[in-house]
Design a protein around this motif. Sequence first.
Motif, PDB file in Angstrom:
ATOM      1  N   ALA A 188       0.860  -1.181   0.000  1.00 17.23           N
ATOM      2  CA  ALA A 188       0.000   0.000   0.000  1.00 17.23           C
ATOM      3  C   ALA A 188       0.895   1.229   0.000  1.00 17.23           C
ATOM      4  CB  ALA A 188      -0.926   0.013   1.215  1.00 17.23           C
ATOM      5  N   GLY A 189       0.466   2.279  -0.683  1.00 16.50           N
ATOM      6  CA  GLY A 189       1.234   3.515  -0.756  1.00 16.50           C
ATOM      7  C   GLY A 189       0.794   4.499   0.318  1.00 16.50           C
ATOM      8  N   LEU A 190       1.720   4.937   1.148  1.00 13.54           N
ATOM      9  CA  LEU A 190       1.387   5.823   2.263  1.00 13.54           C
ATOM     10  C   LEU A 190       0.951   7.216   1.823  1.00 13.54           C
ATOM     11  CD1 LEU A 190       4.289   4.822   4.680  1.00 13.54           C
ATOM     12  CD2 LEU A 190       1.852   4.357   5.005  1.00 13.54           C
ATOM     13  N   GLU A 191       1.187   7.562   0.562  1.00 11.98           N
ATOM     14  CA  GLU A 191       0.801   8.901   0.103  1.00 11.98           C
ATOM     15  C   GLU A 191      -0.711   9.101   0.060  1.00 11.98           C
ATOM     16  OE1 GLU A 191       1.749   6.805  -3.921  1.00 11.98           O
ATOM     17  OE2 GLU A 191       2.009   6.471  -1.773  1.00 11.98           O
ATOM     18  N   VAL A 192      -1.493   8.010   0.230  1.00 13.64           N
ATOM     19  CA  VAL A 192      -2.953   8.168   0.255  1.00 13.64           C
ATOM     20  C   VAL A 192      -3.429   8.790   1.570  1.00 13.64           C
ATOM     21  CG1 VAL A 192      -3.310   6.207  -1.278  1.00 13.64           C
ATOM     22  CG2 VAL A 192      -3.411   5.852   1.194  1.00 13.64           C
ATOM     23  N   LEU A 193      -2.617   8.711   2.603  1.00 16.86           N
ATOM     24  CA  LEU A 193      -3.047   9.219   3.915  1.00 16.86           C
ATOM     25  C   LEU A 193      -3.226  10.738   3.871  1.00 16.86           C
ATOM     26  CD1 LEU A 193      -0.746   7.034   6.173  1.00 16.86           C
ATOM     27  CD2 LEU A 193      -3.239   6.859   5.946  1.00 16.86           C
ATOM     28  N   GLY A 194      -4.345  11.177   4.381  1.00 16.87           N
ATOM     29  CA  GLY A 194      -4.669  12.600   4.363  1.00 16.87           C
ATOM     30  C   GLY A 194      -5.305  13.070   3.077  1.00 16.87           C
ATOM     31  N   ARG A 195      -5.481  12.174   2.125  1.00 21.82           N
ATOM     32  CA  ARG A 195      -6.094  12.515   0.842  1.00 21.82           C
ATOM     33  C   ARG A 195      -7.536  12.036   0.808  1.00 21.82           C
ATOM     34  NH1 ARG A 195      -2.113  13.410  -3.068  1.00 21.82           N
ATOM     35  NH2 ARG A 195      -3.846  14.071  -4.391  1.00 21.82           N
ATOM     36  N   PRO A 196      -8.384  12.671  -0.018  1.00 18.53           N
ATOM     37  CA  PRO A 196      -9.778  12.228  -0.102  1.00 18.53           C
ATOM     38  C   PRO A 196      -9.922  10.905  -0.831  1.00 18.53           C
ATOM     39  CG  PRO A 196      -9.351  14.001  -1.668  1.00 18.53           C
ATOM     40  CD  PRO A 196      -8.118  13.872  -0.830  1.00 18.53           C
ATOM     41  N   LEU A 197     -10.863  10.097  -0.388  1.00 15.52           N
ATOM     42  CA  LEU A 197     -11.120   8.818  -1.031  1.00 15.52           C
ATOM     43  C   LEU A 197     -11.732   9.039  -2.405  1.00 15.52           C
ATOM     44  CD1 LEU A 197     -11.404   5.717  -1.041  1.00 15.52           C
ATOM     45  CD2 LEU A 197     -13.606   6.016   0.117  1.00 15.52           C
ATOM     46  N   GLY A 198     -11.082   8.518  -3.440  1.00 14.80           N
ATOM     47  CA  GLY A 198     -11.580   8.653  -4.806  1.00 14.80           C
ATOM     48  C   GLY A 198     -10.688   7.890  -5.753  1.00 14.80           C
ATOM     49  N   GLU A 199     -11.103   7.798  -7.010  1.00 18.39           N
ATOM     50  CA  GLU A 199     -10.367   7.003  -7.993  1.00 18.39           C
ATOM     51  C   GLU A 199      -9.025   7.609  -8.386  1.00 18.39           C
ATOM     52  OE1 GLU A 199     -10.814   3.969  -9.523  1.00 18.39           O
ATOM     53  OE2 GLU A 199     -12.380   3.662  -8.017  1.00 18.39           O
ATOM     54  N   GLU A 200      -8.795   8.866  -8.037  1.00 15.54           N
ATOM     55  CA  GLU A 200      -7.520   9.492  -8.387  1.00 15.54           C
ATOM     56  C   GLU A 200      -6.341   8.709  -7.803  1.00 15.54           C
ATOM     57  OE1 GLU A 200      -5.037  13.683  -7.817  1.00 15.54           O
ATOM     58  OE2 GLU A 200      -7.124  13.558  -7.148  1.00 15.54           O
ATOM     59  N   MET A 201      -6.497   8.238  -6.580  1.00 18.98           N
ATOM     60  CA  MET A 201      -5.401   7.533  -5.920  1.00 18.98           C
ATOM     61  C   MET A 201      -5.748   6.111  -5.512  1.00 18.98           C
ATOM     62  SD  MET A 201      -3.567  10.410  -3.554  1.00 18.98           S
ATOM     63  CE  MET A 201      -2.030   9.491  -3.636  1.00 18.98           C
ATOM     64  N   VAL A 202      -7.040   5.766  -5.518  1.00 19.16           N
ATOM     65  CA  VAL A 202      -7.469   4.462  -5.013  1.00 19.16           C
ATOM     66  C   VAL A 202      -8.202   3.702  -6.107  1.00 19.16           C
ATOM     67  CG1 VAL A 202      -8.776   3.239  -3.239  1.00 19.16           C
ATOM     68  CG2 VAL A 202      -7.691   5.429  -2.689  1.00 19.16           C
ATOM     69  N   PHE A 203      -7.668   2.552  -6.479  1.00 17.96           N
ATOM     70  CA  PHE A 203      -8.310   1.709  -7.487  1.00 17.96           C
ATOM     71  C   PHE A 203      -9.468   0.966  -6.833  1.00 17.96           C
ATOM     72  CE2 PHE A 203      -7.987  -2.177 -10.363  1.00 17.96           C
ATOM     73  CZ  PHE A 203      -8.595  -1.543 -11.432  1.00 17.96           C
ATOM     74  N   ARG A 204     -10.627   1.006  -7.497  1.00 19.93           N
ATOM     75  CA  ARG A 204     -11.869   0.446  -6.947  1.00 19.93           C
ATOM     76  C   ARG A 204     -12.202   1.141  -5.621  1.00 19.93           C
ATOM     77  NH1 ARG A 204     -12.195  -3.137 -10.808  1.00 19.93           N
ATOM     78  NH2 ARG A 204     -10.567  -4.664 -11.251  1.00 19.93           N
ATOM     79  N   SER A 205     -12.241   2.463  -5.697  1.00 18.40           N
ATOM     80  CA  SER A 205     -12.414   3.275  -4.483  1.00 18.40           C
ATOM     81  C   SER A 205     -13.748   3.022  -3.792  1.00 18.40           C
ATOM     82  CB  SER A 205     -12.267   4.762  -4.817  1.00 18.40           C
ATOM     83  OG  SER A 205     -13.234   5.175  -5.771  1.00 18.40           O
ATOM     84  N   GLU A 206     -14.791   2.666  -4.548  1.00 22.12           N
ATOM     85  CA  GLU A 206     -16.082   2.390  -3.907  1.00 22.12           C
ATOM     86  C   GLU A 206     -15.973   1.154  -3.013  1.00 22.12           C
ATOM     87  OE1 GLU A 206     -20.764   1.466  -5.060  1.00 22.12           O
ATOM     88  OE2 GLU A 206     -19.365   2.126  -6.621  1.00 22.12           O
ATOM     89  N   LEU A 207     -15.317   0.110  -3.520  1.00 21.76           N
ATOM     90  CA  LEU A 207     -15.097  -1.079  -2.709  1.00 21.76           C
ATOM     91  C   LEU A 207     -14.195  -0.766  -1.515  1.00 21.76           C
ATOM     92  CD1 LEU A 207     -14.485  -3.842  -5.413  1.00 21.76           C
ATOM     93  CD2 LEU A 207     -16.409  -3.724  -3.835  1.00 21.76           C
ATOM     94  N   ALA A 208     -13.156   0.017  -1.772  1.00 22.15           N
ATOM     95  CA  ALA A 208     -12.232   0.372  -0.699  1.00 22.15           C
ATOM     96  C   ALA A 208     -12.940   1.146   0.404  1.00 22.15           C
ATOM     97  CB  ALA A 208     -11.067   1.183  -1.258  1.00 22.15           C
ATOM     98  N   GLY A 209     -13.848   2.037   0.003  1.00 21.64           N
ATOM     99  CA  GLY A 209     -14.582   2.819   0.988  1.00 21.64           C
ATOM    100  C   GLY A 209     -15.400   1.946   1.929  1.00 21.64           C
ATOM    101  N   LYS A 210     -15.989   0.904   1.387  1.00 26.39           N
ATOM    102  CA  LYS A 210     -16.780  -0.001   2.231  1.00 26.39           C
ATOM    103  C   LYS A 210     -15.896  -0.692   3.267  1.00 26.39           C
ATOM    104  CE  LYS A 210     -20.278  -0.896  -1.327  1.00 26.39           C
ATOM    105  NZ  LYS A 210     -20.859  -1.900  -2.254  1.00 26.39           N
ATOM    106  N   LEU A 211     -14.703  -1.097   2.851  1.00 23.82           N
ATOM    107  CA  LEU A 211     -13.804  -1.785   3.769  1.00 23.82           C
ATOM    108  C   LEU A 211     -13.192  -0.822   4.781  1.00 23.82           C
ATOM    109  CD1 LEU A 211     -11.927  -4.227   1.362  1.00 23.82           C
ATOM    110  CD2 LEU A 211     -14.143  -4.501   2.473  1.00 23.82           C
TER     111      LEU A 211
END
Length: 261
Positions: free
Chosen positions: A150-173
């Motif tokens: 996992a890439g730590l650069e996602v911390l502090g960033r908004p949840l979305g497809e820009e940085m998170v692949f399958r962000s909808e699934l990721a949001g649920k988890l």
Amino acid sequence: MKSFAEIVGIGPNGVVSIVGAGGKTSLMFHLARQLAYSGKRVLTTTTTKILIPSTEQSETLLIDQDPQVILRQAKAHQAAGMHVSAAAAYLPQTDKLKGFPPEAIHTFEDSGLFDWVVVEADGAARKALKAPAVHEPVIPENTSIVVALAGLEVLGRPLGEEMVFRSELAGKLMQLSPGETITVPALARLLAHPSGAFKGAPPQARRFIFLNKADTPELEEKGAAVALHLNGASPSVAEAVMVGQLQEGINVHRVYVGGSQ
């Protein structure tokens, strides 16, 4: 600090499958280089798709959909410290290489030509984080070690497809809504979830997490916080959580085993 191979306890032979997002390909080729330098015979391949390796990543690339053809070609390179890469096909429309089905990884391991087979077993569209879909990841059953990234650069960033692949699934988890800030506890929830980092991992496989992109002291500290969350989980998520970088090699800044550094 111990090397990655020492931390993981790389033995005489086996299969390493790399999953997640944020540096899988870099880790695969850096690890292959480490193993080859130590005299191991190494095959790097994929069960999904990867970009064509550069000559620095792998000097030898074999392409054929038949694993037996790959093995015959690999015999020409057989020697201590050899490293070859293999793929089933070249996909010109994406400029990527198509991987092999999981059973082919059995064939490669059983051939005796390689000490270690290192497999990129997941796709993430070059994003820093991902949640696996129903058909993902594609981890061979004979895998002995699974490493989740996992890439730590996602911390502090908004949840979305820009940085998170399958962000909808990721949001649920992660228990986050789209646009909410990805926090340390949220990232730890994703990695620890049964449908998260180690989804589909064979029961016999040893499990490790590598938190990549610890490029600043702040991100290193956040990575440490994620590691402590994970090591406090019950049941245990992984044997060890590493915090580091994958730029000029596998640089492990910190390692947490069983709740301690």
